[in-house]
Design an enzyme around this catalytic site. Sequence first.
Site, PDB file in Angstrom:
ATOM      1  N   GLY A 162       7.362  -6.633   7.038  1.00 49.67           N
ATOM      2  CA  GLY A 162       8.172  -5.487   7.439  1.00 49.67           C
ATOM      3  C   GLY A 162       7.992  -5.065   8.875  1.00 49.67           C
ATOM      4  N   SER A 171       4.574   1.119  -1.057  1.00 47.84           N
ATOM      5  CA  SER A 171       5.726   1.007  -1.954  1.00 47.84           C
ATOM      6  C   SER A 171       5.703  -0.349  -2.642  1.00 47.84           C
ATOM      7  CB  SER A 171       7.040   1.171  -1.180  1.00 47.84           C
ATOM      8  OG  SER A 171       7.214   0.104  -0.254  1.00 47.84           O
ATOM      9  N   THR A 220       1.423  -2.535   7.542  1.00 47.84           N
ATOM     10  CA  THR A 220       0.363  -1.542   7.667  1.00 47.84           C
ATOM     11  C   THR A 220      -0.891  -2.192   8.231  1.00 47.84           C
ATOM     12  OG1 THR A 220       1.255  -0.295   5.799  1.00 47.84           O
ATOM     13  CG2 THR A 220      -1.029   0.119   6.392  1.00 47.84           C
ATOM     14  N   ASN A 242      -8.282  -9.742   9.949  1.00 42.94           N
ATOM     15  CA  ASN A 242      -7.572  -8.489   9.689  1.00 42.94           C
ATOM     16  C   ASN A 242      -7.544  -7.641  10.946  1.00 42.94           C
ATOM     17  OD1 ASN A 242      -7.849  -9.475   7.064  1.00 42.94           O
ATOM     18  ND2 ASN A 242      -8.045  -7.438   6.199  1.00 42.94           N
ATOM     19  N   GLU A 296       2.103   4.530  11.939  1.00 43.62           N
ATOM     20  CA  GLU A 296       2.617   5.226  10.753  1.00 43.62           C
ATOM     21  C   GLU A 296       1.937   6.587  10.585  1.00 43.62           C
ATOM     22  OE1 GLU A 296       1.781   2.427   7.704  1.00 43.62           O
ATOM     23  OE2 GLU A 296       3.369   1.036   8.310  1.00 43.62           O
ATOM     24  N   ASP A 309      -1.182 -10.310  -1.381  1.00 51.11           N
ATOM     25  CA  ASP A 309       0.149 -10.345  -0.775  1.00 51.11           C
ATOM     26  C   ASP A 309       0.192 -11.174   0.502  1.00 51.11           C
ATOM     27  OD1 ASP A 309      -1.279  -8.488   0.738  1.00 51.11           O
ATOM     28  OD2 ASP A 309       0.020  -6.792   0.244  1.00 51.11           O
ATOM     29  N   THR A 310      -0.921 -11.242   1.235  1.00 54.33           N
ATOM     30  CA  THR A 310      -0.913 -12.071   2.442  1.00 54.33           C
ATOM     31  C   THR A 310      -0.881 -13.548   2.088  1.00 54.33           C
ATOM     32  OG1 THR A 310      -2.204 -10.361   3.548  1.00 54.33           O
ATOM     33  CG2 THR A 310      -2.013 -12.466   4.667  1.00 54.33           C
ATOM     34  N   ALA A 358       0.801  -1.213   0.000  1.00 56.30           N
ATOM     35  CA  ALA A 358       0.000   0.000   0.000  1.00 56.30           C
ATOM     36  C   ALA A 358       0.841   1.272   0.000  1.00 56.30           C
ATOM     37  CB  ALA A 358      -0.927  -0.001   1.214  1.00 56.30           C
TER      38      ALA A 358
END
Length: 496
Positions: free
Chosen positions: A406, A12, A260, A297, A305, A238-239, A10
Amino acid sequence: MSVLAFDIGAGSGRALLADVKDDRLEMKEIHRFDNTPIQIGKRLHWDVYRLFLEIKRGIAEAKKTGEALEALAIDTWAVDFGLLGKDGELLRAPYHYRDHHTDGVMEDCHKNKVSKKDIFDKTGIQFLPFNTIYQLQAMSNTGSPLLNEAVDLLLMPDLLRYFLTGQKKTEFTNATTTQLFNPKTMEWDEDLVKAAGVTKDIFQDIALPGTIIGELSKEVCEELDVDPIPVIAAGEHDTASAVAGIPALDQDFAYVSCGTWSLMGTEVQDAVINDKAFQWNFTNEGGVNNTFRLLKNIMGLWILEECKRIWEHDEKAGYKELLQEAEAAPSFSFFIDPDDFRFLNPPHMPKEIQQYCEDTDQYVPRTRGEIVKGVLESLALKYRYVFERTQHLAGTPFYGLHMVGGGIKNTVLCQYTSNALAKPVWAGPVEGSAIGNVMVQLMAVGKVEDLAQARLITLKSTNMQYYFPEDEKKWHRAYGRFCDTIGVNNGEDLTV
């Protein structure tokens, strides 16, 4: 020969070249790019054309290395989509899932279209206000002319893959997140599609992870002066890729993909669709290798952030400084529910946290350190809440938690999570979604036998970090206060 993975989040994206040699994964980042959304008037959009440009730049960078490519694949976030017209061109830049056009739509859908229970029984998917079903209904409610013009709907990785190949398919793991796909029939659900205000005709056939969708188009090959490389559908959510990249040796394991968003759950063979899963708002998203991801989620590090972004308007707010300030702050001075919708996209996150504390009759944090510590403690405690319920729904105990993504660079959060769970945490790899993307490609081209071998290779190739619980009694008491504060039942029968 190598494979090329595009892992786009979301904020990069990056392009990575990878191969397996001597049972070890060799992976090198060759291109990194920004993915900042664009505000146009009242609407927040993804700059999908720039993302496609960056993908082409990544392919060009791969060519410069002299490494021959066997395949490439893309993974992105879920739920957002583009609509194509009769000429095959994109009608409008896709909306961002944090755009406010879906405000109130989920509630309206459940009241006037189809009940929450019916939706869950058909899809097994968690209720989130930006799910594809509600985005489409929002467009239908406002009479968007795009719905009359659209002949194809493509989710974000589908759209980028279409730009590369001209082929239209929707990959399984991403399809399941729309809340329009029925995992029992393995098809788009006609009743829910109708409730969203569209027709089934605009949806694509489903491709399983590992399917070769096509090759780079003639136009792309000529522009970049490259050969027609096969394009594979990875675990395009992506998950799903992150879970495929978890270095777990046991069949039963719990994970959190941390960034995120935090997505916590386990891998199961069949979707778990029952009253408890509905009550706890769990989800059953598609996984790699004919599995489902039973998970929930959680808002994740987005909250921190956003605080950092606000603070940086006035003074330096690096994570190192913020975590040092948090270390000096008192423990458990307040709690928030990270999943309260007020934290989805407020104009000023620190003020929203302070207002939450006022509204719940708690101590109101004043310093950056207090806010950071309270957010991280609350997130770790929410992990425990979800972890215990995941065990119950899966019917199996977990002896620890795999953390990937990350977010594991935040070692404070990793330690807090171990403390809250009173169980060990195994952190790594950071590039979980990229590794899973790579492994699906390597399985598709025959270099890796199966998911079990892929995970063993990942383990051998990862510098794992291990965390063990501290101050267990103090964290256990804090958990009780946390549950009381956010209004959840801490006395449920969660036996496994």
